[in-house]
Design an enzyme around this catalytic site. Structure first.
Site, PDB file in Angstrom:
ATOM      1  N   ARG A  51       2.565  -1.051  -3.649  1.00 54.00           N
ATOM      2  CA  ARG A  51       1.792  -1.160  -2.415  1.00 54.00           C
ATOM      3  C   ARG A  51       0.370  -1.584  -2.754  1.00 54.00           C
ATOM      4  O   ARG A  51      -0.233  -1.060  -3.694  1.00 54.00           O
ATOM      5  CB  ARG A  51       1.761   0.176  -1.675  1.00 54.00           C
ATOM      6  N   ASP A  53      -3.522  -2.050  -0.928  1.00 56.51           N
ATOM      7  CA  ASP A  53      -4.268  -1.562   0.222  1.00 56.51           C
ATOM      8  C   ASP A  53      -4.837  -2.712   1.041  1.00 56.51           C
ATOM      9  O   ASP A  53      -4.814  -3.874   0.622  1.00 56.51           O
ATOM     10  CB  ASP A  53      -5.412  -0.652  -0.241  1.00 56.51           C
ATOM     11  N   TYR A 112      -3.572  -6.033 -13.326  1.00 60.77           N
ATOM     12  CA  TYR A 112      -4.537  -6.287 -12.262  1.00 60.77           C
ATOM     13  C   TYR A 112      -5.773  -6.987 -12.831  1.00 60.77           C
ATOM     14  O   TYR A 112      -6.164  -6.767 -13.986  1.00 60.77           O
ATOM     15  CB  TYR A 112      -4.997  -4.978 -11.607  1.00 60.77           C
ATOM     16  N   ARG A 197      -9.478   0.453  -8.535  1.00 55.58           N
ATOM     17  CA  ARG A 197     -10.786   0.412  -7.862  1.00 55.58           C
ATOM     18  C   ARG A 197     -11.645   1.614  -8.228  1.00 55.58           C
ATOM     19  O   ARG A 197     -12.881   1.504  -8.342  1.00 55.58           O
ATOM     20  CB  ARG A 197     -10.579   0.324  -6.353  1.00 55.58           C
TER      21      ARG A 197
END
Length: 254
Positions: A51, A53, A112, A197
């Protein structure tokens, strides 16, 4: 009998409220399911590799679905999908896989990228964090090396998630600076909600001299999200790669 497929795609997350279907909000999953169901003329559910965001992007993402139709028998199927999906979502490839293949559970690693721009760039406004204060990239990379000493990253996890463990094995973490842009790359077997993050936000504190390396270790060891830095803005984050065992894919040409 239904055939299972893997679908490889990318999306600009700016105008999506994340991957997962949500009431009264546009999501990537909903857009894919609507397009597939319309084109295949059957109700199709899509399962993603993870998932993302609201506002987070994916330059590479994988999902799976099942269909009673032999969709790969139609050479223009991907073209039709891309025409239906609009400009923020693109399909690269659709591949037949075995009935047990799973986009999420079969993934062996995820990578990422996070982008920080230190000069104003109107073309990067939706795809990076514009941050003007000086950052010590060397110290931020020292902090990267610290990550390899730990597996429990509770301090960088969104609170009250439904996961059974906060353990992750990090394989790679590094900041690179070029032309006033900082790129953070991190690869692990799995990631917690909001983890990248939160790590970036905490490392920016290191880069500003607000948090030293022993303090960075203490944040991780405390297993307390309240002690870590604020989460970096979503627009700088990209899911860049998902790795699978070679035998998962049965390519279109096979």
């Amino acid at each position: 009998m239904k055939q299972r497929y893997f679908i490889e795609l990318a999306y600009n997350g700016t105008r999506f409220h994340g991957w997962q279907v949500q009431p009264n909000a546009k999501s990537v999953q909903e857009s894919l399911e609507k397009a597939l169901s319309t084109i295949c003329r059957e109700s199709i559910a899509v399962t993603g590799a993870g998932r993302t965001d609201t506002g987070v992007h994916a330059s590479y993402f994988v999902a799976h679905f099942e269909s009673e139709k032999t969709v790969l028998d139609h050479p223009d199927f991907t073209y039709k999908m891309n025409s239906f999906l609009g400009p923020d979502l693109v399909i690269f490839r659709i591949s037949k896989v075995g009935p047990q293949a799973h986009a999420r559970f079969d993934a062996t690693s995820r990578t990422y990228h996070y982008f920080i721009n230190q000069r104003k760039d109107p073309f990067a406004r939706e795809t990076s964090w514009y941050f003007t204060r000086p950052l010590d990239v060397h110290q931020m990379n020292v902090a990267c090396a610290v990550l390899f000493d730990y597996i429990d990253f509770t301090s960088f996890s969104k609170l009250h998630t439904d996961v059974k463990t906060n353990n992750c094995q990090i394989y790679y973490a590094r900041w690179v600076e070029k032309d006033q842009q900082l790129t953070f790359t991190i690869k692990a077997d799995r990631f917690l909600r909001n983890m990248v993050r939160a790590i970036v936000g905490t490392m920016v504190e290191v880069g500003q001299g607000k948090l030293d390396i022993p303090g960075f270790r203490q944040v991780i060891e405390a297993k307390d999200r309240a002690l870590a830095g604020a989460s970096a803005p979503p627009q700088g984050l990209f899911l860049a790669n998902i790795a699978y065992p070679e035998d998962v894919f049965q390519r279109m040409e096979d």
